[in-house]
Scaffold this motif. Structure first.
Motif, PDB file in Angstrom:
ATOM      1  N   LEU A   1      20.193 -12.597  26.203  1.00  0.00           N
ATOM      2  CA  LEU A   1      20.219 -11.985  27.789  1.00  0.00           C
ATOM      3  C   LEU A   1      20.495 -10.567  27.415  1.00  0.00           C
ATOM      4  O   LEU A   1      19.762  -9.464  27.847  1.00  0.00           O
ATOM      5  CB  LEU A   1      21.340 -12.800  28.405  1.00  0.00           C
ATOM      6  CG  LEU A   1      21.398 -12.089  29.878  1.00  0.00           C
ATOM      7  CD1 LEU A   1      20.134 -12.094  30.799  1.00  0.00           C
ATOM      8  CD2 LEU A   1      22.756 -12.703  30.488  1.00  0.00           C
ATOM      9  N   ALA A   2      21.356 -10.406  26.588  1.00  0.00           N
ATOM     10  CA  ALA A   2      21.748  -8.975  26.240  1.00  0.00           C
ATOM     11  C   ALA A   2      20.725  -8.008  25.515  1.00  0.00           C
ATOM     12  O   ALA A   2      20.268  -7.016  25.856  1.00  0.00           O
ATOM     13  CB  ALA A   2      23.101  -8.665  25.351  1.00  0.00           C
ATOM     14  N   LEU A   3      19.967  -8.845  24.721  1.00  0.00           N
ATOM     15  CA  LEU A   3      18.831  -8.244  24.229  1.00  0.00           C
ATOM     16  C   LEU A   3      17.722  -7.798  25.170  1.00  0.00           C
ATOM     17  O   LEU A   3      17.042  -6.678  25.260  1.00  0.00           O
ATOM     18  CB  LEU A   3      18.023  -9.332  23.000  1.00  0.00           C
ATOM     19  CG  LEU A   3      18.964  -9.362  21.786  1.00  0.00           C
ATOM     20  CD1 LEU A   3      18.543 -10.529  20.789  1.00  0.00           C
ATOM     21  CD2 LEU A   3      18.706  -7.972  21.020  1.00  0.00           C
ATOM     22  N   THR A   4      17.337  -8.845  26.049  1.00  0.00           N
ATOM     23  CA  THR A   4      16.457  -8.683  27.161  1.00  0.00           C
ATOM     24  C   THR A   4      16.739  -7.219  27.929  1.00  0.00           C
ATOM     25  O   THR A   4      15.736  -6.572  28.208  1.00  0.00           O
ATOM     26  CB  THR A   4      16.314  -9.879  28.086  1.00  0.00           C
ATOM     27  OG1 THR A   4      16.248 -11.155  27.121  1.00  0.00           O
ATOM     28  CG2 THR A   4      15.333  -9.835  28.887  1.00  0.00           C
ATOM     29  N   HIS A   5      17.865  -7.409  28.228  1.00  0.00           N
ATOM     30  CA  HIS A   5      18.516  -6.160  29.293  1.00  0.00           C
ATOM     31  C   HIS A   5      18.272  -4.824  28.285  1.00  0.00           C
ATOM     32  O   HIS A   5      17.786  -3.914  28.917  1.00  0.00           O
ATOM     33  CB  HIS A   5      19.929  -6.272  29.661  1.00  0.00           C
ATOM     34  CG  HIS A   5      20.041  -7.242  30.620  1.00  0.00           C
ATOM     35  ND1 HIS A   5      19.410  -7.216  31.810  1.00  0.00           N
ATOM     36  CD2 HIS A   5      20.883  -8.288  30.763  1.00  0.00           C
ATOM     37  CE1 HIS A   5      19.839  -8.377  32.640  1.00  0.00           C
ATOM     38  NE2 HIS A   5      20.476  -9.032  31.959  1.00  0.00           N
ATOM     39  N   LEU A   6      18.698  -4.799  27.148  1.00  0.00           N
ATOM     40  CA  LEU A   6      18.449  -3.753  26.411  1.00  0.00           C
ATOM     41  C   LEU A   6      17.053  -3.294  25.982  1.00  0.00           C
ATOM     42  O   LEU A   6      16.671  -2.085  25.967  1.00  0.00           O
ATOM     43  CB  LEU A   6      19.304  -3.959  25.058  1.00  0.00           C
ATOM     44  CG  LEU A   6      20.938  -3.717  24.964  1.00  0.00           C
ATOM     45  CD1 LEU A   6      21.290  -4.280  23.636  1.00  0.00           C
ATOM     46  CD2 LEU A   6      21.252  -2.384  25.432  1.00  0.00           C
ATOM     47  N   GLU A   7      16.010  -4.316  25.760  1.00  0.00           N
ATOM     48  CA  GLU A   7      14.949  -4.074  25.570  1.00  0.00           C
ATOM     49  C   GLU A   7      14.164  -3.091  26.980  1.00  0.00           C
ATOM     50  O   GLU A   7      13.278  -2.278  26.758  1.00  0.00           O
ATOM     51  CB  GLU A   7      14.177  -5.393  25.188  1.00  0.00           C
ATOM     52  CG  GLU A   7      13.928  -5.834  23.966  1.00  0.00           C
ATOM     53  CD  GLU A   7      13.689  -7.285  23.855  1.00  0.00           C
ATOM     54  OE1 GLU A   7      13.303  -7.820  24.707  1.00  0.00           O
ATOM     55  OE2 GLU A   7      13.722  -7.715  22.647  1.00  0.00           O
ATOM     56  N   THR A   8      14.513  -3.776  28.161  1.00  0.00           N
ATOM     57  CA  THR A   8      14.202  -2.956  29.090  1.00  0.00           C
ATOM     58  C   THR A   8      14.863  -1.418  29.435  1.00  0.00           C
ATOM     59  O   THR A   8      13.868  -0.696  29.609  1.00  0.00           O
ATOM     60  CB  THR A   8      14.822  -3.844  30.607  1.00  0.00           C
ATOM     61  OG1 THR A   8      14.367  -5.230  30.605  1.00  0.00           O
ATOM     62  CG2 THR A   8      14.503  -3.014  31.730  1.00  0.00           C
ATOM     63  N   GLU A   9      16.017  -1.371  28.743  1.00  0.00           N
ATOM     64  CA  GLU A   9      16.634   0.129  28.872  1.00  0.00           C
ATOM     65  C   GLU A   9      15.673   0.886  27.754  1.00  0.00           C
ATOM     66  O   GLU A   9      15.786   2.053  27.836  1.00  0.00           O
ATOM     67  CB  GLU A   9      18.167  -0.128  28.767  1.00  0.00           C
ATOM     68  CG  GLU A   9      18.791  -0.783  29.684  1.00  0.00           C
ATOM     69  CD  GLU A   9      18.586   0.104  31.280  1.00  0.00           C
ATOM     70  OE1 GLU A   9      18.572   1.203  31.104  1.00  0.00           O
ATOM     71  OE2 GLU A   9      18.400  -0.506  32.070  1.00  0.00           O
ATOM     72  N   GLU A  10      15.430   0.213  26.682  1.00  0.00           N
ATOM     73  CA  GLU A  10      14.809   0.898  25.608  1.00  0.00           C
ATOM     74  C   GLU A  10      13.407   1.402  26.231  1.00  0.00           C
ATOM     75  O   GLU A  10      12.993   2.636  25.700  1.00  0.00           O
ATOM     76  CB  GLU A  10      14.530   0.035  24.429  1.00  0.00           C
ATOM     77  CG  GLU A  10      13.473   0.837  23.340  1.00  0.00           C
ATOM     78  CD  GLU A  10      13.292  -0.024  22.358  1.00  0.00           C
ATOM     79  OE1 GLU A  10      12.849   0.796  21.201  1.00  0.00           O
ATOM     80  OE2 GLU A  10      13.101  -1.130  22.330  1.00  0.00           O
ATOM     81  N   ALA A  11      12.600   0.658  27.118  1.00  0.00           N
ATOM     82  CA  ALA A  11      11.526   0.864  27.430  1.00  0.00           C
ATOM     83  C   ALA A  11      11.730   2.225  28.465  1.00  0.00           C
ATOM     84  O   ALA A  11      10.885   3.318  28.551  1.00  0.00           O
ATOM     85  CB  ALA A  11      10.961  -0.034  28.353  1.00  0.00           C
ATOM     86  N   GLU A  12      12.747   2.155  29.376  1.00  0.00           N
ATOM     87  CA  GLU A  12      13.146   3.433  30.110  1.00  0.00           C
ATOM     88  C   GLU A  12      13.419   4.521  29.314  1.00  0.00           C
ATOM     89  O   GLU A  12      13.166   5.745  29.748  1.00  0.00           O
ATOM     90  CB  GLU A  12      14.244   2.861  31.076  1.00  0.00           C
ATOM     91  CG  GLU A  12      14.807   4.093  32.006  1.00  0.00           C
ATOM     92  CD  GLU A  12      15.833   3.645  32.663  1.00  0.00           C
ATOM     93  OE1 GLU A  12      16.795   4.521  32.848  1.00  0.00           O
ATOM     94  OE2 GLU A  12      15.986   2.621  33.304  1.00  0.00           O
ATOM     95  N   ALA A  13      14.212   4.454  28.292  1.00  0.00           N
ATOM     96  CA  ALA A  13      14.719   5.602  27.447  1.00  0.00           C
ATOM     97  C   ALA A  13      13.532   6.073  26.759  1.00  0.00           C
ATOM     98  O   ALA A  13      13.336   7.634  26.769  1.00  0.00           O
ATOM     99  CB  ALA A  13      15.757   4.978  26.419  1.00  0.00           C
ATOM    100  N   ASN A  14      12.589   5.345  26.345  1.00  0.00           N
ATOM    101  CA  ASN A  14      11.120   5.851  25.935  1.00  0.00           C
ATOM    102  C   ASN A  14      10.504   6.587  27.050  1.00  0.00           C
ATOM    103  O   ASN A  14       9.938   7.890  26.460  1.00  0.00           O
ATOM    104  CB  ASN A  14      10.218   4.913  25.229  1.00  0.00           C
ATOM    105  CG  ASN A  14      11.005   4.335  23.982  1.00  0.00           C
ATOM    106  OD1 ASN A  14      11.614   5.110  22.948  1.00  0.00           O
ATOM    107  ND2 ASN A  14      10.672   3.168  23.697  1.00  0.00           N
TER     108      ASN A  14
END
Length: 171
Positions: free
Chosen positions: A132-145
């Motif tokens: 779950l944390a990985l999924t949320h962080l992947e979403t944030e990574e896309a936003e950060a990119n």
């Protein structure tokens, strides 16, 4: 000649300032990727290696660099003290290391919520919380990119152009 030297120094200082202001846009996606790798390693260590949390944290800290390595190193140190639960040790580590990172409040909340589950569940539940944390962080990574692509070049250019403007105003 002195005017030219002053203009070059002003331009260099303004450009350097622009690059420094753009640094968080460049560092945030990198640090999120490091967090993703760290949590995947933690999952592997816990699930397949049956490694204790303290030892897994130390190993992850040695694999990484920068503030994310400091987070896991501090977490391992907090666990070694033995004075707190894993969740409390994680939150203390987050608070201690957070100012060194380029991460935002969203990532802090994801990691804080993840830390609340550390050491409280069986292996399968712990794996679900990591995913779950990985999924949320992947979403944030896309936003950060996206934010990096949109803002980094602009801020760098703004530093250079503000230096040119200042030179023109002073001449």
């Amino acid at each position: 000649m002195l005017k030219l030297l002053g203009a070059v120094l002003i331009l260099a200082a303004a450009t350097w300032t622009g690059f420094e202001m753009a640094k968080p846009f460049r560092d945030r996606p990198k640090q999120i990727r490091q967090l993703l790798a760290a949590l995947q390693s933690l999952e592997a260590e816990i699930m397949y290696g049956h490694t204790p949390l303290l030892q897994a944290s130390k190993q992850i800290a040695h694999q990484l660099s920068g503030p994310i390595a400091s987070l896991f190193q501090t977490f391992a140190e907090q666990l070694e003290k033995g004075s707190a639960s894993a969740g409390t040790a994680w939150e203390d580590s987050l608070e201690k290391v957070w100012p060194e990172t380029a991460l935002k409040k969203k990532e802090y909340e994801i990691l804080r919520q993840f830390g609340e589950t550390l050491g409280r569940h069986d292996l399968i539940s712990q794996q679900k919380h990591i995913k779950l944390a990985l999924t949320h962080l992947e979403t944030e990574e896309a936003e950060a990119n996206l934010a990096q692509a949109k803002n980094e070049k602009m801020v760098k250019s703004l530093g250079f152009l503000s230096g040119l403007l200042l030179i023109l105003l002073l001449m």
